[in-house]
Design a protein around this motif. Structure first.
Motif, PDB file in Angstrom:
ATOM      1  N   ARG A  46      -7.902   9.978  -6.217  1.00 35.23           N
ATOM      2  CA  ARG A  46      -9.138   9.416  -6.768  1.00 35.23           C
ATOM      3  C   ARG A  46      -9.899   8.643  -5.689  1.00 35.23           C
ATOM      4  NH1 ARG A  46      -8.454   5.971 -12.132  1.00 35.23           N
ATOM      5  NH2 ARG A  46      -7.375   4.598 -10.672  1.00 35.23           N
ATOM      6  N   ILE A  47     -11.172   8.937  -5.547  1.00 32.71           N
ATOM      7  CA  ILE A  47     -12.005   8.191  -4.604  1.00 32.71           C
ATOM      8  C   ILE A  47     -12.168   6.747  -5.098  1.00 32.71           C
ATOM      9  CG2 ILE A  47     -14.366   8.012  -3.664  1.00 32.71           C
ATOM     10  CD1 ILE A  47     -12.895  10.235  -2.280  1.00 32.71           C
ATOM     11  N   PHE A  48     -12.112   6.574  -6.447  1.00 31.79           N
ATOM     12  CA  PHE A  48     -12.221   5.240  -7.044  1.00 31.79           C
ATOM     13  C   PHE A  48     -11.203   4.278  -6.426  1.00 31.79           C
ATOM     14  CE2 PHE A  48     -10.580   2.291 -10.332  1.00 31.79           C
ATOM     15  CZ  PHE A  48     -11.725   1.548 -10.554  1.00 31.79           C
ATOM     16  N   ASP A  49      -9.970   4.775  -6.209  1.00 34.73           N
ATOM     17  CA  ASP A  49      -8.921   3.928  -5.620  1.00 34.73           C
ATOM     18  C   ASP A  49      -9.293   3.492  -4.205  1.00 34.73           C
ATOM     19  OD1 ASP A  49      -7.387   4.016  -7.867  1.00 34.73           O
ATOM     20  OD2 ASP A  49      -6.114   5.665  -7.180  1.00 34.73           O
ATOM     21  N   LEU A  50     -10.025   4.352  -3.492  1.00 27.30           N
ATOM     22  CA  LEU A  50     -10.422   3.994  -2.123  1.00 27.30           C
ATOM     23  C   LEU A  50     -11.440   2.858  -2.155  1.00 27.30           C
ATOM     24  CD1 LEU A  50     -10.727   7.482  -0.386  1.00 27.30           C
ATOM     25  CD2 LEU A  50      -8.794   5.925  -0.452  1.00 27.30           C
ATOM     26  N   TRP A  51     -12.332   2.886  -3.155  1.00 27.69           N
ATOM     27  CA  TRP A  51     -13.292   1.769  -3.292  1.00 27.69           C
ATOM     28  C   TRP A  51     -12.556   0.472  -3.605  1.00 27.69           C
ATOM     29  CZ3 TRP A  51     -17.475   2.415  -0.942  1.00 27.69           C
ATOM     30  CH2 TRP A  51     -18.148   3.642  -0.947  1.00 27.69           C
ATOM     31  N   VAL A  52     -11.553   0.577  -4.493  1.00 29.04           N
ATOM     32  CA  VAL A  52     -10.752  -0.622  -4.824  1.00 29.04           C
ATOM     33  C   VAL A  52     -10.099  -1.148  -3.541  1.00 29.04           C
ATOM     34  CG1 VAL A  52      -8.733  -1.458  -6.115  1.00 29.04           C
ATOM     35  CG2 VAL A  52     -10.330   0.118  -7.200  1.00 29.04           C
ATOM     36  N   LEU A  53      -9.556  -0.229  -2.758  1.00 27.11           N
ATOM     37  CA  LEU A  53      -8.878  -0.584  -1.499  1.00 27.11           C
ATOM     38  C   LEU A  53      -9.806  -1.385  -0.585  1.00 27.11           C
ATOM     39  CD1 LEU A  53      -6.364   0.254   0.485  1.00 27.11           C
ATOM     40  CD2 LEU A  53      -7.972   1.937   1.336  1.00 27.11           C
ATOM     41  N   ILE A  54     -11.002  -0.843  -0.358  1.00 27.40           N
ATOM     42  CA  ILE A  54     -11.927  -1.488   0.587  1.00 27.40           C
ATOM     43  C   ILE A  54     -12.470  -2.802   0.018  1.00 27.40           C
ATOM     44  CG2 ILE A  54     -14.151  -1.209   1.797  1.00 27.40           C
ATOM     45  CD1 ILE A  54     -11.893   0.506   2.927  1.00 27.40           C
ATOM     46  N   ILE A  55     -12.817  -2.790  -1.270  1.00 28.14           N
ATOM     47  CA  ILE A  55     -13.394  -4.013  -1.867  1.00 28.14           C
ATOM     48  C   ILE A  55     -12.359  -5.140  -1.870  1.00 28.14           C
ATOM     49  CG2 ILE A  55     -14.319  -5.020  -4.013  1.00 28.14           C
ATOM     50  CD1 ILE A  55     -15.654  -2.217  -4.448  1.00 28.14           C
ATOM     51  N   PHE A  56     -11.137  -4.842  -2.319  1.00 28.57           N
ATOM     52  CA  PHE A  56     -10.108  -5.890  -2.319  1.00 28.57           C
ATOM     53  C   PHE A  56      -9.792  -6.342  -0.890  1.00 28.57           C
ATOM     54  CE2 PHE A  56      -8.058  -4.950  -6.732  1.00 28.57           C
ATOM     55  CZ  PHE A  56      -9.138  -5.569  -7.321  1.00 28.57           C
ATOM     56  N   GLY A  57      -9.824  -5.406   0.041  1.00 25.41           N
ATOM     57  CA  GLY A  57      -9.580  -5.765   1.447  1.00 25.41           C
ATOM     58  C   GLY A  57     -10.620  -6.750   1.936  1.00 25.41           C
ATOM     59  N   PHE A  58     -11.867  -6.489   1.601  1.00 29.31           N
ATOM     60  CA  PHE A  58     -12.937  -7.368   2.071  1.00 29.31           C
ATOM     61  C   PHE A  58     -12.900  -8.713   1.325  1.00 29.31           C
ATOM     62  CE2 PHE A  58     -17.470  -8.603   2.717  1.00 29.31           C
ATOM     63  CZ  PHE A  58     -17.403  -8.680   4.103  1.00 29.31           C
ATOM     64  N   VAL A  59     -12.602  -8.657   0.024  1.00 27.96           N
ATOM     65  CA  VAL A  59     -12.464  -9.909  -0.743  1.00 27.96           C
ATOM     66  C   VAL A  59     -11.346 -10.756  -0.118  1.00 27.96           C
ATOM     67  CG1 VAL A  59     -11.736 -10.874  -2.980  1.00 27.96           C
ATOM     68  CG2 VAL A  59     -13.363  -8.999  -2.925  1.00 27.96           C
ATOM     69  N   GLY A  60     -10.233 -10.111   0.191  1.00 25.64           N
ATOM     70  CA  GLY A  60      -9.112 -10.815   0.818  1.00 25.64           C
ATOM     71  C   GLY A  60      -9.519 -11.436   2.145  1.00 25.64           C
ATOM     72  N   TYR A  61     -10.304 -10.693   2.918  1.00 21.03           N
ATOM     73  CA  TYR A  61     -10.750 -11.194   4.226  1.00 21.03           C
ATOM     74  C   TYR A  61     -11.616 -12.453   4.043  1.00 21.03           C
ATOM     75  CZ  TYR A  61     -13.522 -11.527   8.456  1.00 21.03           C
ATOM     76  OH  TYR A  61     -14.161 -12.000   9.573  1.00 21.03           O
ATOM     77  N   LEU A  91      -2.362  -2.529  -0.910  1.00 20.56           N
ATOM     78  CA  LEU A  91      -2.828  -2.127   0.429  1.00 20.56           C
ATOM     79  C   LEU A  91      -4.137  -2.835   0.779  1.00 20.56           C
ATOM     80  CD1 LEU A  91      -2.085   1.686   0.669  1.00 20.56           C
ATOM     81  CD2 LEU A  91      -1.258  -0.067   2.193  1.00 20.56           C
ATOM     82  N   GLY A  92      -4.996  -3.005  -0.229  1.00 19.20           N
ATOM     83  CA  GLY A  92      -6.267  -3.697   0.003  1.00 19.20           C
ATOM     84  C   GLY A  92      -6.031  -5.119   0.463  1.00 19.20           C
ATOM     85  N   PHE A  93      -5.257  -5.865  -0.320  1.00 18.98           N
ATOM     86  CA  PHE A  93      -5.052  -7.278   0.011  1.00 18.98           C
ATOM     87  C   PHE A  93      -4.180  -7.487   1.240  1.00 18.98           C
ATOM     88  CE2 PHE A  93      -6.536  -8.313  -4.360  1.00 18.98           C
ATOM     89  CZ  PHE A  93      -7.551  -9.174  -3.960  1.00 18.98           C
ATOM     90  N   PHE A  94      -3.285  -6.543   1.525  1.00 17.68           N
ATOM     91  CA  PHE A  94      -2.443  -6.746   2.701  1.00 17.68           C
ATOM     92  C   PHE A  94      -2.993  -6.032   3.918  1.00 17.68           C
ATOM     93  CE2 PHE A  94       1.064  -7.616  -0.373  1.00 17.68           C
ATOM     94  CZ  PHE A  94       1.166  -8.937  -0.006  1.00 17.68           C
ATOM     95  N   ALA A  95      -3.051  -4.708   3.801  1.00 15.27           N
ATOM     96  CA  ALA A  95      -3.358  -3.924   4.990  1.00 15.27           C
ATOM     97  C   ALA A  95      -4.818  -4.060   5.410  1.00 15.27           C
ATOM     98  CB  ALA A  95      -2.998  -2.473   4.736  1.00 15.27           C
ATOM     99  N   ILE A  96      -5.742  -3.819   4.489  1.00 16.21           N
ATOM    100  CA  ILE A  96      -7.155  -3.813   4.875  1.00 16.21           C
ATOM    101  C   ILE A  96      -7.622  -5.224   5.253  1.00 16.21           C
ATOM    102  CG2 ILE A  96      -9.506  -3.264   4.110  1.00 16.21           C
ATOM    103  CD1 ILE A  96      -7.865  -0.782   4.602  1.00 16.21           C
ATOM    104  N   THR A  97      -7.173  -6.219   4.498  1.00 15.19           N
ATOM    105  CA  THR A  97      -7.523  -7.599   4.844  1.00 15.19           C
ATOM    106  C   THR A  97      -7.061  -7.915   6.264  1.00 15.19           C
ATOM    107  OG1 THR A  97      -7.424  -8.345   2.587  1.00 15.19           O
ATOM    108  CG2 THR A  97      -7.081 -10.012   4.245  1.00 15.19           C
ATOM    109  N   GLN A  98      -5.834  -7.524   6.554  1.00 16.07           N
ATOM    110  CA  GLN A  98      -5.300  -7.798   7.886  1.00 16.07           C
ATOM    111  C   GLN A  98      -6.065  -7.032   8.961  1.00 16.07           C
ATOM    112  OE1 GLN A  98      -1.076  -7.695   7.906  1.00 16.07           O
ATOM    113  NE2 GLN A  98      -1.011  -7.906  10.119  1.00 16.07           N
ATOM    114  N   LEU A  99      -6.456  -5.814   8.603  1.00 15.90           N
ATOM    115  CA  LEU A  99      -7.225  -4.981   9.530  1.00 15.90           C
ATOM    116  C   LEU A  99      -8.535  -5.677   9.886  1.00 15.90           C
ATOM    117  CD1 LEU A  99      -6.575  -2.065  10.428  1.00 15.90           C
ATOM    118  CD2 LEU A  99      -8.287  -1.309   8.824  1.00 15.90           C
TER     119      LEU A  99
END
Lengths: 499, 159
Positions: free
Chosen positions: A408-423, A208-216
């Motif tokens: 887990r809140i930890f997973d949410l951090w992974v989500l956002i960090i990977f999303g931003f890295v992807g961006y 989700l981080g690399f696909f959804a959040i990056t795209q967002l």
């Protein structure tokens, strides 16, 4: 036949049919809205298929896949902007047709073509995959290692213009799989005393981080864009004119087979398939000069081929466990979530799941045709939903989806960090396909590399001396070197022409 | 600001060092020593990443030398685009930080209010519509996920 009877038994229920219909609808909406893709749709719905069990869960994912692949034609035709990458070619003739007042004809033809392409590729999937799975049963760890490397390199070479960046992206994907448990000896690694890292980066926040959040993040840049839609004729016809269908049978079959074949090849995807089918249709046409000016043959070729990719892409995924593109990589995630490991053993141990996939894919195509044709006016309005409302809602869905799996809140951090890295990587012209492929294939590559070495008592030679393994490694090397040689060759040619 | 191949190459190089260092901390398993042990694969992989990052740095250095003039023009337009992205990033971080203490409902409402309001900018004609849309989005997602799909969501200090 055994697979089909299992599939019919598992899928043909009111609940499953309604779920497929809902996911096709969801998929078409995602496909129709420019910026939202099939991958994003599947990634978003992935966490919610947990509770559904493997049959319904996979049926849902396939429904979105089929719906979103086809849904791209709506915006491609009505506003000239492809809803998904796979429908770029549809804009060549679909949009001019709509401007000439033939929006209805273009859309009904597009829907019908998508249906034909999807069904033919599903038949090919049913015929080819059991045979390939039987062959793959003979694979040892050496062949699987080489297959993993080949799958990764071909995606790198096709999807990335810059080879170094492609390889780096693939390597990053593999590196992301390193933290967590060692795949063979269950020793925690790269946890650095942080207990939450002992489980590694979970599948969902990573995808989700690399696909959804990056795209967002990417879409947020163009949030002010607004489109004006072409209006339909007052009497909307669901079926395309029979005369056109009758004269285009060759085009349907050719584009379907081409799309299925491109789908099977790792790294290629809907856009390449529709480009090739369009080109072939133009060559075979009696009126090639009309292509690009609103010719129905162009719409048929493009839409048949890009939907035929769906069945084709499932062939290497199901038989070898190698996803051909980003969408199938996420579908592979769906299989893993339900404890299923795609590969030849899937056909032996989980014939019920294989059959359900066949049947669900067919039903999804039928539903796609019925829903997309019937609700075309509704979908045309959906394209107009402002992005500043849509994007935050997509963001909330990503957060809820990720949180719901492990709380887990930890997973949410992974989500956002990977999303931003992807961006950031996309901004620097990296392609995210190899990252996700690396993430999916990393454990397969590492495990089989080590199993191969253990079996051969530390000897590396079997990787090179076993014929199939050697062939796959040569193909991997070729896929990396081919674009380099071609670009050098192209440069020389350009210099020669200038001189 | 976010576009720099050289900076990305350095980040990858740092990652490779980090990966190599991490591999030295993995205990060797008794029954799979040597090439098939748990250390070698991460080590080889980190060396491969280091090699590629050096190549990328070299490639970017040579390219930048060639096109020095274009860089400053591009930078200005990129910064404008990136403002919204940074805003979204900060909003997302705030959303995660506040989710546990405030609970899902309040943090989601605040997140959608901030993002819809600011991303909408001049396209929003009626300010109250932002509050209404945010409230509807929050209620619908809460009912759908917590009530219909039985997903456990943080309730926060107010519940």
């Amino acid at each position: 036949m055994e697979y089909l009877s299992y599939g019919l038994h598992n899928i043909v229920h009111v609940n499953s049919l309604l779920l497929i219909a809902a996911s096709v609808l969801f998929g078409v909406i995602f496909g129709a809205i420019p910026g939202l893709t099939a991958t994003l749709g599947i990634a978003l719905l992935l966490p919610f298929t947990y509770e559904m069990g493997p049959y319904n869960g996979l049926a849902c994912l396939l429904g979105i896949y089929v719906g979103a692949t086809s849904g791209g034609l709506i915006s491609a035709t009505l506003i000239g902007i492809p809803g998904t990458g796979a429908s770029i070619v549809t804009t060549f003739d679909g949009y001019p047709m709509a401007q000439q007042g033939k929006a209805n004809q273009a859309l009904s033809l597009g829907c019908f073509s998508s249906f034909v392409g999807g069904v033919i590729s599903m038949i090919m999937l049913m015929l080819i995959s059991p045979l390939l799975a039987r062959l793959a049963l003979k694979f040892g760890p050496w062949e699987y290692f080489s297959l993993g490397i080949f799958g990764l390199t071909i995606v790198v070479s096709i999807s990335s213009k810059n080879l170094i960046k492609g390889l780096l992206a693939g390597s990053l994907g593999v590196a992301i799989t390193l933290p967590g448990q060692d795949p063979l000896v269950a020793i925690p690694r790269y946890a650095f005393g942080f207990t939450q890292m002992e489980g590694g980066f979970a599948l969902l926040p990573t995808l989700l981080g690399f696909f959804a959040i990056t795209q967002l993040f990417g879409d947020v840049e163009s949030v002010a864009e607004q489109f004006s839609v072409i209006r339909f004729d007052p009497k909307y016809r669901i079926f395309p004119p029979l005369a056109i269908v009758r004269t285009s049978i060759g085009n349907f079959i050719r584009s379907s087979l081409l799309g299925t074949w491109i789908g099977i090849l790792p790294g290629a995807g809907g856009s390449i398939a529709s480009f090739l089918a369009y080109d072939q249709a133009k060559k075979a046409s009696k009126t090639p000069e009309a292509f690009g000016t609103g010719h129905y043959e162009g719409v048929i070729a493009s839409e048949t081929a890009n939907n035929a990719v769906t069945g084709g892409a499932l062939i290497p995924l199901m038989t070898l466990g190698i996803p051909g593109d980003m969408v199938t990589a996420v579908i592979l995630g769906g299989l893993l979530i339900h404890g299923l490991r795609p590969g030849p053993m899937l056909f032996q141990d989980n014939a019920d799941v294989v059959g359900s996939i066949f049947v669900a894919l067919f039903i999804a195509n039928v539903m796609m045709f019925i829903l997309q044709s019937g609700l075309m006016r509704f979908f045309a309005k959906i394209i107009l939903v402002p992005k500043h409302i849509l994007l935050p809602i997509v963001g909330i869905m990503c957060v809820v989806g990720t949180y719901s799996v492990n709380n887990r809140i930890f997973d949410l951090w992974v989500l956002i960090i990977f999303g931003f890295v992807g961006y950031i990587l996309i901004k620097n012209k990296f392609n995210l396909g190899p990252i996700v492929l690396g993430y999916i294939l990393g454990p397969l590559i590492e495990t089989n590399w080590r199993l191969g070495l253990m079996a051969a008592r530390g000897d590396y030679l079997p990787f090179l001396t076993r014929p199939l393994s050697a062939l796959l490694l040569v193909m991997a090397l070729g896929s990396i070197l081919f674009p380099v040689i071609m670009s050098k060759f192209g440069n020389k040619k350009n210099h020669a022409q200038r001189a | 600001m976010l576009k720099s191949n050289k900076a990305v190459a350095i980040c990858f190089f740092v990652l490779s060092i980090f990966t190599y260092y991490g591999s030295t901390l993995i205990p060797e398993a008794i029954y799979s020593e040597g090439a098939a042990g748990p250390r070698l694969f991460p080590q080889l992989w980190s060396i491969f990443i280091a090699f590629l990052s050096i190549m990328l740095y070299g490639q970017s250095y040579l390219k930048e030398k060639k096109n020095k003039d274009d860089a400053s023009k591009k930078e200005k337009s990129t910064r404008r685009e990136e403002k919204n992205v940074f805003f979204m990033l900060i909003a997302a971080i705030g959303y995660i930080v506040l989710m546990k203490p405030l609970g899902f409902v309040i943090s989601t409402f605040l997140f959608s209010l901030a993002t819809i309001g600011l991303l909408g900018g001049e396209n929003i004609k009626n300010k109250y519509s932002v509050v209404l849309i945010s409230a509807i989005a929050t209620i619908v997602t809460y009912v759908l996920f917590a009530q219909v799909l039985d997903v456990f969501l943080p309730t926060g200090i107010f519940m």
